[in-house]
Design an enzyme around this catalytic site. Structure first.
Site, mmCIF file in Angstrom:
data_model
loop_
_atom_site.group_PDB
_atom_site.id
_atom_site.type_symbol
_atom_site.label_atom_id
_atom_site.label_comp_id
_atom_site.label_asym_id
_atom_site.label_seq_id
_atom_site.Cartn_x
_atom_site.Cartn_y
_atom_site.Cartn_z
ATOM 1 N N LYS A 1 5.775 -0.465 -9.375
ATOM 2 C CA LYS A 1 4.746 0.561 -9.148
ATOM 3 C C LYS A 1 5.375 1.942 -9.100
ATOM 4 O O LYS A 1 4.879 2.892 -9.725
ATOM 5 C CB LYS A 1 3.987 0.285 -7.844
ATOM 6 C CG LYS A 1 2.978 -0.837 -7.958
ATOM 7 C CD LYS A 1 2.474 -1.292 -6.598
ATOM 8 C CE LYS A 1 1.648 -2.568 -6.774
ATOM 9 N NZ LYS A 1 1.353 -3.270 -5.521
ATOM 10 N N GLN B 1 1.158 -2.685 0.530
ATOM 11 C CA GLN B 1 1.345 -3.942 -0.191
ATOM 12 C C GLN B 1 0.958 -5.133 0.683
ATOM 13 O O GLN B 1 1.356 -5.214 1.847
ATOM 14 C CB GLN B 1 2.808 -4.042 -0.650
ATOM 15 C CG GLN B 1 3.135 -5.273 -1.466
ATOM 16 C CD GLN B 1 2.493 -5.287 -2.844
ATOM 17 O OE1 GLN B 1 2.195 -4.261 -3.431
ATOM 18 N NE2 GLN B 1 2.270 -6.478 -3.364
ATOM 19 N N ASP C 1 -6.476 1.063 -3.742
ATOM 20 C CA ASP C 1 -6.639 -0.386 -3.851
ATOM 21 C C ASP C 1 -8.116 -0.788 -3.799
ATOM 22 O O ASP C 1 -8.462 -1.924 -4.109
ATOM 23 C CB ASP C 1 -5.936 -1.067 -2.666
ATOM 24 C CG ASP C 1 -4.718 -1.852 -3.080
ATOM 25 O OD1 ASP C 1 -4.570 -2.130 -4.281
ATOM 26 O OD2 ASP C 1 -3.916 -2.194 -2.195
HETATM 27 N N1 GUN Z 1 -0.512 -7.874 -3.419
HETATM 28 C C1 GUN Z 1 -0.788 -8.495 -4.605
HETATM 29 N N2 GUN Z 1 -1.639 -7.745 -5.322
HETATM 30 C C2 GUN Z 1 -1.909 -6.635 -4.609
HETATM 31 C C3 GUN Z 1 -2.730 -5.498 -4.824
HETATM 32 O O1 GUN Z 1 -3.401 -5.341 -5.850
HETATM 33 N N3 GUN Z 1 -2.744 -4.593 -3.831
HETATM 34 C C4 GUN Z 1 -2.037 -4.749 -2.690
HETATM 35 N N4 GUN Z 1 -2.117 -3.808 -1.770
HETATM 36 N N5 GUN Z 1 -1.269 -5.781 -2.448
HETATM 37 C C5 GUN Z 1 -1.214 -6.736 -3.399
#
Ligand code: GUN
Length: 294
Positions: free
Chosen positions: A54, A98, A121
């Site tokens: 990311k 996350q 998100d």
């Molecule tokens: N863990 C796996 N996929 C995601 C996501 O799209 N967002 C977040 N915050 N955590 C994740």
């Protein structure tokens, strides 16, 4: 005839290029550098890989990346204090914590503490509620990616029968809402659904998001259907090494479907690209600028 393969790698690269263009434009015209803060708690290896990817892609698109790594035993109050600082930081337009978080921390509380305007998100109940009510909202990235992939096959989803297998807050539920907004007819299936194979055979669009390796079989698929596989499962391969498979039995479905996403190289690529989309959208909204062209 075998299915067309939906190449998430190429589609995601194209999307990232369009984000980079919009970032360059808002920088030039409005002196705005969109910024994304990613918070990682603990050291789950898969999460570390995602977070690194990311940050790298955020910078590659010309945006600012702020990374915060906290120990697994961080106090919930300290994590909430970091979220509050990021909410108040004018250089930060998107905040992603996350998941999954350690069991000692109430994830819902943390998600709810993120400023809805920075909730890239789309998991804050404010955004989830707006999406479910058909209003403009920041939308979870994986479902957004699923819709973009589907539309590379069918420009309009109007009137199509879609089945979403899985009802998580991260994927299944928001995907249902996005499909409704596209005027599809949506069936929501889950572990308690009766006769899932038969339900699935009615669908022109199949979304598998259950986290069960190769659960959806080839004879569940209506000939010509579009199959979007959200699953990422590691299972032992014949050579003793782990291999990555989706929630769909790919080789079987390939013989029946009209188009299908591979794992890896399908949906996974789109999630981070859509996170960048959400960040530039959030930055423009916060600054009172018109929505970007992406
Ligand atoms: N863990 C796996 N996929 C995601 C996501 O799209 N967002 C977040 N915050 N955590 C994740």
């Amino acid at each position: 005839m075998t299915a067309a393969i939906i190449d998430g790698k190429i589609i995601a690269a194209d999307l990232r290029a369009r984000v980079a263009q919009e970032v360059a434009r808002v920088q030039r015209d409005h002196a705005l550098t969109p910024g994304l803060a990613v918070v990682l708690v603990g050291s789950d290896p898969a999460s570390e890989v995602y977070v690194r990817s990311k940050a790298k892609q955020t910078r590659a698109a010309g945006m600012a990346s702020f990374e915060h790594a906290l120990p697994a035993d961080v106090a919930e109050a300290d994590l909430l204090a970091l979220v509050a600082r990021l909410n108040a930081d004018p250089a930060v337009h998107g905040i992603l914590v996350q998941l999954p978080l350690p069991k000692s921390i109430d994830s819902q509380k943390v998600i709810a503490a993120i400023d809805p305007a920075k909730d890239v998100d789309g998991l804050n109940p404010f955004n989830a509620g707006r999406l479910a009510s058909g209003f403009n909202a920041l939308t979870p990235c994986t479902p957004l990616g699923c819709i973009i992939l589907t539309k590379t096959v069918h420009a309009s989803l109007e009137g199509m029968n879609a089945i979403v297998i899985g009802r998580s807050n991260l994927v299944g539920r928001p995907l249902v809402q996005l499909l409704l907004n596209e005027n599809a007819t949506v069936t929501i299936a889950h572990s308690r659904s009766r006769d899932l194979p038969q339900l699935c055979r009615q669908a022109d669009l199949v979304y598998a998001a259950v986290g069960r390796p190769e659960m959806v079989r080839g004879d569940w698929i209506k000939p010509g259907a579009v199959v979007i596989d959200v699953g990422i499962n590691r299972i032992p391969g014949a050579d003793g090494k782990n291999r990555l498979v989706g929630d769909v039995a790919y080789d079987e479905a390939l013989q029946v479907a009209g188009a299908i996403t591979p794992v890896p190289g399908g949906v996974g690529q789109m999630t981070v690209a859509c996170l960048l989309v959400n960040t530039v959208r959030a930055a423009c909204a916060i600054k009172g600028l018109p929505a970007p062209a992406v």
